[in-house]
Design a protein around this motif. Sequence first.
Motif, PDB file in Angstrom:
ATOM      1  N   TYR A  84      -7.232   2.735  57.314  1.00 55.87           N
ATOM      2  CA  TYR A  84      -7.401   1.590  58.200  1.00 55.87           C
ATOM      3  C   TYR A  84      -8.056   2.040  59.506  1.00 55.87           C
ATOM      4  O   TYR A  84      -7.691   3.070  60.068  1.00 55.87           O
ATOM      5  CB  TYR A  84      -6.056   0.941  58.498  1.00 55.87           C
ATOM      6  CG  TYR A  84      -5.295   0.505  57.266  1.00 55.87           C
ATOM      7  CD1 TYR A  84      -5.835  -0.435  56.393  1.00 55.87           C
ATOM      8  CD2 TYR A  84      -4.038   1.030  56.973  1.00 55.87           C
ATOM      9  CE1 TYR A  84      -5.144  -0.838  55.258  1.00 55.87           C
ATOM     10  CE2 TYR A  84      -3.340   0.638  55.850  1.00 55.87           C
ATOM     11  CZ  TYR A  84      -3.899  -0.287  54.991  1.00 55.87           C
ATOM     12  OH  TYR A  84      -3.220  -0.677  53.875  1.00 55.87           O
ATOM     13  N   LYS A  85      -8.987   1.224  59.989  1.00 54.54           N
ATOM     14  CA  LYS A  85      -9.694   1.562  61.214  1.00 54.54           C
ATOM     15  C   LYS A  85      -9.004   0.943  62.420  1.00 54.54           C
ATOM     16  O   LYS A  85      -8.794  -0.269  62.482  1.00 54.54           O
ATOM     17  CB  LYS A  85     -11.142   1.071  61.141  1.00 54.54           C
ATOM     18  CG  LYS A  85     -11.988   1.470  62.337  1.00 54.54           C
ATOM     19  CD  LYS A  85     -13.425   1.012  62.169  1.00 54.54           C
ATOM     20  CE  LYS A  85     -14.287   1.443  63.357  1.00 54.54           C
ATOM     21  NZ  LYS A  85     -15.690   0.997  63.185  1.00 54.54           N
ATOM     22  N   VAL A  86      -8.638   1.803  63.385  1.00 55.38           N
ATOM     23  CA  VAL A  86      -8.043   1.334  64.633  1.00 55.38           C
ATOM     24  C   VAL A  86      -9.174   0.874  65.548  1.00 55.38           C
ATOM     25  O   VAL A  86     -10.067   1.658  65.897  1.00 55.38           O
ATOM     26  CB  VAL A  86      -7.218   2.449  65.307  1.00 55.38           C
ATOM     27  CG1 VAL A  86      -6.691   1.978  66.649  1.00 55.38           C
ATOM     28  CG2 VAL A  86      -6.072   2.894  64.405  1.00 55.38           C
ATOM     29  N   ILE A  87      -9.149  -0.408  65.943  1.00 52.24           N
ATOM     30  CA  ILE A  87     -10.223  -0.958  66.770  1.00 52.24           C
ATOM     31  C   ILE A  87      -9.747  -1.332  68.170  1.00 52.24           C
ATOM     32  O   ILE A  87     -10.528  -1.869  68.956  1.00 52.24           O
ATOM     33  CB  ILE A  87     -10.862  -2.187  66.091  1.00 52.24           C
ATOM     34  CG1 ILE A  87      -9.801  -3.272  65.837  1.00 52.24           C
ATOM     35  CG2 ILE A  87     -11.550  -1.791  64.798  1.00 52.24           C
ATOM     36  CD1 ILE A  87     -10.391  -4.571  65.299  1.00 52.24           C
ATOM     37  N   GLY A  88      -8.492  -1.054  68.473  1.00 55.95           N
ATOM     38  CA  GLY A  88      -7.990  -1.380  69.798  1.00 55.95           C
ATOM     39  C   GLY A  88      -6.482  -1.454  69.821  1.00 55.95           C
ATOM     40  O   GLY A  88      -5.796  -0.871  68.972  1.00 55.95           O
ATOM     41  N   MET A  89      -5.957  -2.198  70.786  1.00 58.18           N
ATOM     42  CA  MET A  89      -4.517  -2.352  70.963  1.00 58.18           C
ATOM     43  C   MET A  89      -4.207  -3.831  71.174  1.00 58.18           C
ATOM     44  O   MET A  89      -4.907  -4.533  71.913  1.00 58.18           O
ATOM     45  CB  MET A  89      -4.068  -1.544  72.184  1.00 58.18           C
ATOM     46  CG  MET A  89      -2.602  -1.186  72.204  1.00 58.18           C
ATOM     47  SD  MET A  89      -2.305   0.427  71.441  1.00 58.18           S
ATOM     48  CE  MET A  89      -2.976   1.534  72.683  1.00 58.18           C
ATOM     49  N   TRP A  90      -3.185  -4.289  70.491  1.00 59.28           N
ATOM     50  CA  TRP A  90      -2.753  -5.661  70.739  1.00 59.28           C
ATOM     51  C   TRP A  90      -2.161  -5.758  72.140  1.00 59.28           C
ATOM     52  O   TRP A  90      -1.422  -4.879  72.582  1.00 59.28           O
ATOM     53  CB  TRP A  90      -1.706  -6.098  69.713  1.00 59.28           C
ATOM     54  CG  TRP A  90      -2.225  -6.269  68.303  1.00 59.28           C
ATOM     55  CD1 TRP A  90      -1.937  -5.500  67.226  1.00 59.28           C
ATOM     56  CD2 TRP A  90      -3.094  -7.294  67.832  1.00 59.28           C
ATOM     57  NE1 TRP A  90      -2.577  -5.945  66.097  1.00 59.28           N
ATOM     58  CE2 TRP A  90      -3.307  -7.070  66.444  1.00 59.28           C
ATOM     59  CE3 TRP A  90      -3.736  -8.386  68.437  1.00 59.28           C
ATOM     60  CZ2 TRP A  90      -4.111  -7.875  65.655  1.00 59.28           C
ATOM     61  CZ3 TRP A  90      -4.548  -9.200  67.642  1.00 59.28           C
ATOM     62  CH2 TRP A  90      -4.729  -8.941  66.279  1.00 59.28           C
ATOM     63  N   GLN A  91      -2.477  -6.856  72.841  1.00 60.14           N
ATOM     64  CA  GLN A  91      -2.006  -7.059  74.202  1.00 60.14           C
ATOM     65  C   GLN A  91      -1.234  -8.375  74.311  1.00 60.14           C
ATOM     66  O   GLN A  91      -1.235  -9.195  73.386  1.00 60.14           O
ATOM     67  CB  GLN A  91      -3.188  -7.061  75.184  1.00 60.14           C
ATOM     68  CG  GLN A  91      -4.032  -5.799  75.152  1.00 60.14           C
ATOM     69  CD  GLN A  91      -3.309  -4.566  75.674  1.00 60.14           C
ATOM     70  OE1 GLN A  91      -2.208  -4.663  76.230  1.00 60.14           O
ATOM     71  NE2 GLN A  91      -3.928  -3.389  75.480  1.00 60.14           N
ATOM     72  N   GLN A  92      -0.604  -8.589  75.444  1.00 63.68           N
ATOM     73  CA  GLN A  92       0.172  -9.811  75.667  1.00 63.68           C
ATOM     74  C   GLN A  92      -0.713 -11.050  75.583  1.00 63.68           C
ATOM     75  O   GLN A  92      -0.279 -12.109  75.114  1.00 63.68           O
ATOM     76  CB  GLN A  92       0.853  -9.745  77.033  1.00 63.68           C
ATOM     77  CG  GLN A  92       1.736 -10.945  77.359  1.00 63.68           C
ATOM     78  CD  GLN A  92       2.861 -11.139  76.357  1.00 63.68           C
ATOM     79  OE1 GLN A  92       3.498 -10.163  75.939  1.00 63.68           O
ATOM     80  NE2 GLN A  92       3.109 -12.384  75.958  1.00 63.68           N
ATOM     81  N   GLU A  93      -1.947 -10.939  76.008  1.00 68.75           N
ATOM     82  CA  GLU A  93      -2.848 -12.089  75.952  1.00 68.75           C
ATOM     83  C   GLU A  93      -3.113 -12.531  74.515  1.00 68.75           C
ATOM     84  O   GLU A  93      -3.375 -13.714  74.266  1.00 68.75           O
ATOM     85  CB  GLU A  93      -4.162 -11.769  76.654  1.00 68.75           C
ATOM     86  CG  GLU A  93      -4.939 -10.633  76.018  1.00 68.75           C
ATOM     87  CD  GLU A  93      -6.140 -10.204  76.859  1.00 68.75           C
ATOM     88  OE1 GLU A  93      -7.258 -10.179  76.301  1.00 68.75           O
ATOM     89  OE2 GLU A  93      -5.949  -9.896  78.046  1.00 68.75           O
ATOM     90  N   ASP A  94      -3.016 -11.584  73.546  1.00 75.62           N
ATOM     91  CA  ASP A  94      -3.166 -11.973  72.141  1.00 75.62           C
ATOM     92  C   ASP A  94      -1.980 -12.803  71.673  1.00 75.62           C
ATOM     93  O   ASP A  94      -2.118 -13.678  70.814  1.00 75.62           O
ATOM     94  CB  ASP A  94      -3.318 -10.725  71.262  1.00 75.62           C
ATOM     95  CG  ASP A  94      -4.552  -9.920  71.603  1.00 75.62           C
ATOM     96  OD1 ASP A  94      -5.648 -10.503  71.629  1.00 75.62           O
ATOM     97  OD2 ASP A  94      -4.414  -8.706  71.859  1.00 75.62           O
TER      98      ASP A  94
END
Length: 689
Positions: free
Chosen positions: A482-492
Amino acid sequence: MKANVSISNSSDFANYYISTALTDQKGVVMNDRYKNFSGRVNIDSNLTSWLKVGVKTNYSIRDYSGDSPAMNKAAQFSPYASLYDDEGRYLQYPQTTTSFESPFWSMKTDDTEKYNILGAILNAKITIPWVKGLSYEMVYSNTLRWSQKYYFYDEYTTTGQGKNGKGERKHESNYNMLLDNMIKYNNTFNQKHNVDATFLYSRERRTWENATAYAENFDNTILGDNKLEDGKKQTVDTGAGESGAIAWMARGTYTFDSRYSVTGTVRRDGCSAFSVNRKWATFASGGLNWNISNESFMKDIEPINNLALRVSYGSNGNQSIDSYSTLAKVGTNKYIFAGDPSYSITQGISSFALNDLGWEKTTGFNTGIDFSLLNNRLSGNIDAYFTNTTDLLFSLSLPSVSGKTSMLSNLGKIRNKGVEIGLHSVNIESKDFKWTSDFAFSLNRNKVVTIYGEDNDGDGKEDDLISSGYFIGKTLGTIYGYKVIGMWQQEDVDNGTIMDGMRPGDYKLEDVDGDGKITSDKDRQFLGTSKENFRWSLTNTLEYKDFSLMIYINSIWGGNGYFQSGSNTPYYDEYINSAAHNRTVFDYWTPRNTDAKYPRLDYNSNARYKGTKYMDRSFIKLQKVALSYDLSRFVKRFGFNNMRLSLSADNLLTFAPHWDGLDPETGSGLTISSSPSIRTYQMTLLFNF
């Protein structure tokens, strides 16, 4: 500490060489110690004008005894913990919690690990007086290896506590014999035609045996593994075996006028480990060499001192399989039949017969150029190679209902190509000062061409072997995940775009098919390879009068998806989210640190979808610096021929722009189990008289 002593002498009739060496080196972790003693005696004698005999003997013992505490526990250890109890023993639980055990409780109470090698090579050469250039040479090599591996855990260790002590003694011995018989002929006719021929008959034999004694549950553990017979539960395991190999070889080289040469080799090899139908294989090779610098049209080209082209094509084999791997074997087991009060001894097939398992074969083409320019100020070689390896010795998966889960088979094809460059330059040379450089570069590319040759999914191309990491058309070491493309944030969370089961601070994985969830069959993709892109090294040597300075730089480089590692994952460490344990300091996500490099501490425990962030291990390392001074002119009047004093340092500096942690070369990152590489400083005094 290292020490070397050697004695040598020679005359018209004989020469000898005697040496001994001692090494005692401590690592950076408790009980990490390596000792080595070795000795060598070489004697050569010209018994007559046509008979020369010699013997080369050697002995060495390597000692790795001693057990180190578990590094992961040591990294979690609080510096304020209490180490010992009232009797001076290590406390099992040195901190306020019983969930954390002392790293010292993981160590063996006693640990012995020693390896011995005793070798002797006898050689004789007969030069046939009445036939110019004809000789016979015999080389008889014998090597005996044996090892001692003893350990014991008493009741004050994690492993020995529940068993009231456990220990083992294991002895292994291995004997290798190699006998080479060679007939050689070398002669030049009419000053232009040179013929060089070699004929070889070789036999090899290997025998081995081992014995292991194990015991546990002792009334008294004070004698440890020296009294295994006191254990209430005892087991003994023994084994032995042998293997053999035979080879014939013929090689001939014809050279004309020191300009053109052609070489051909044919070799026939047999190995007892292979199947009854395929024990033998034939390998052939041929090569051409053109020494351009000896051509008449090159005599007036002064900048070129030497120039030669090489081309070769041929094959060789790989016999690296265990003996008896191709034979059907019967094993015993214990089984309780319905209604029986105790178990019965049963027998069954433990491995299948393999009647057609044979040699792995590599066929390759190599071309190269050797050159020397500008009065030998610049010299080197450039090589390019292309190889195909077929009939790989491959472990084939089987349905478990067959009674075995795998078997060896000759399958697949792997293609390799690469370039190797070696350069030597004399940059400055004067009366008192000289500066030389040596540069090496290598690049390799490989590709899986075929594996099974099957297309079970009907997509028109051969299926990959995903479980073993083999992908058609891809390099060995390919990373598929799986490719990590970022980090989930509170705005999500606020805008409702976060995936179910994920939280702010969890890695965001690429949803390849866009179905709103992560699945192994649809969302895994090719992320790169663990193999390096290329390697290079540079050595500079500067000499001024009696001083000499050597600087060695070593580099392995990735980039463009090469040299990736997924092992730098401190968020997977044990007790990572526990306040009672020490932990590695790293940049992890918190509501106040939302642009962190790593996810939240409980990512591994609570995220529904887990992925790994791969990092580039590229590095440039100042591997060695050595400064030496020649003291010969001061000590010759005391009977010394020469003397040199040197100071050196290894593993001084590392530049790794994409790597976090200890050492990218070994893959040691920020995880608690990582160990630092050793930086050593050494002073050496070398002299002879």
